[in-house]
Scaffold this active site. Sequence first.
Site, PDB file in Angstrom:
ATOM      1  CD  GLU A 287       0.697  -9.331   5.598  1.00 53.03           C
ATOM      2  OE1 GLU A 287      -0.109  -8.420   5.351  1.00 53.03           O
ATOM      3  OE2 GLU A 287       0.946  -9.736   6.743  1.00 53.03           O
TER       4      GLU A 287
ATOM      5  NE  ARG B 182      -8.830  -3.499   2.112  1.00 54.04           N
ATOM      6  CZ  ARG B 182      -7.743  -3.939   2.750  1.00 54.04           C
ATOM      7  NH1 ARG B 182      -7.339  -3.335   3.840  1.00 54.04           N
ATOM      8  NH2 ARG B 182      -7.090  -4.982   2.291  1.00 54.04           N
TER       9      ARG B 182
END
Length: 176
Positions: A97, A60
């Site tokens: 994460e 992204r």
Amino acid sequence: MEVADLIAAHVVDVPDFPKPGVLFKDLTPLFGDGPTLRACADAIVAAAGPFDLVAGIEARGFIVAAAVAYATGTGVIPVRKAGKLPGPTTTITYELEYGTATLEIPERAGLADRRVLLVDDVLATGGTVVAASELLWRGGGRVVGVSVVLELAALGGRSRIANTHSNLPIHALLSV
Ligand SMILES: O=P(O)(O)OC[C@H]1O[C@H](OP(=O)(O)OP(=O)(O)O)[C@H](O)[C@@H]1O
Ligand SMILES: Nc1ncnc2[nH]cnc12
């Protein structure tokens, strides 16, 4: 509308993606809206100091990096996930994460002494930015700033980056 409000209006929260317990911030509507994508690129440029190259983190981050590069006439260095680049490469594995990941840059990236603005869509734990910065420095570049569209402040990325790169300016267009 302020850029932060534009971003907030084009982010969708997706619970339990890609793993249970993660609230995924989906920027797909933001990338799909031309005026919002352009406003993000322009706001990143306005907030950044001078730079020679934009580094974008797969996948992204490539979208944001290309828009910023086009707005300023600079080139892009793609920071890639493992196995996508022909060698020789410099490689780092780091904690995300929601798992681990490996980033690579080509040794022939042409980074020597270039001022690099590192951009990504989301700053979460900061592991990706720390790893990418380390790679870019090892490749001979000078990382002069980090710019992201969206910072997830509760995940502590900003202080994690500051722990390893204490003078590196970090700018988020929206922090939630
Ligand atoms: O601050 P961190 O905790 O390191 O997380 C942030 C990174 O996680 C996301 O990428 P992801 O690995 O999901 O890849 P993608 O862009 O290919 O979807 C995002 O685009 C950042 O690169
Ligand atoms: N919660 C999250 N949403 C979107 N991108 C991310 N990258 C790391 N954590 C993320």
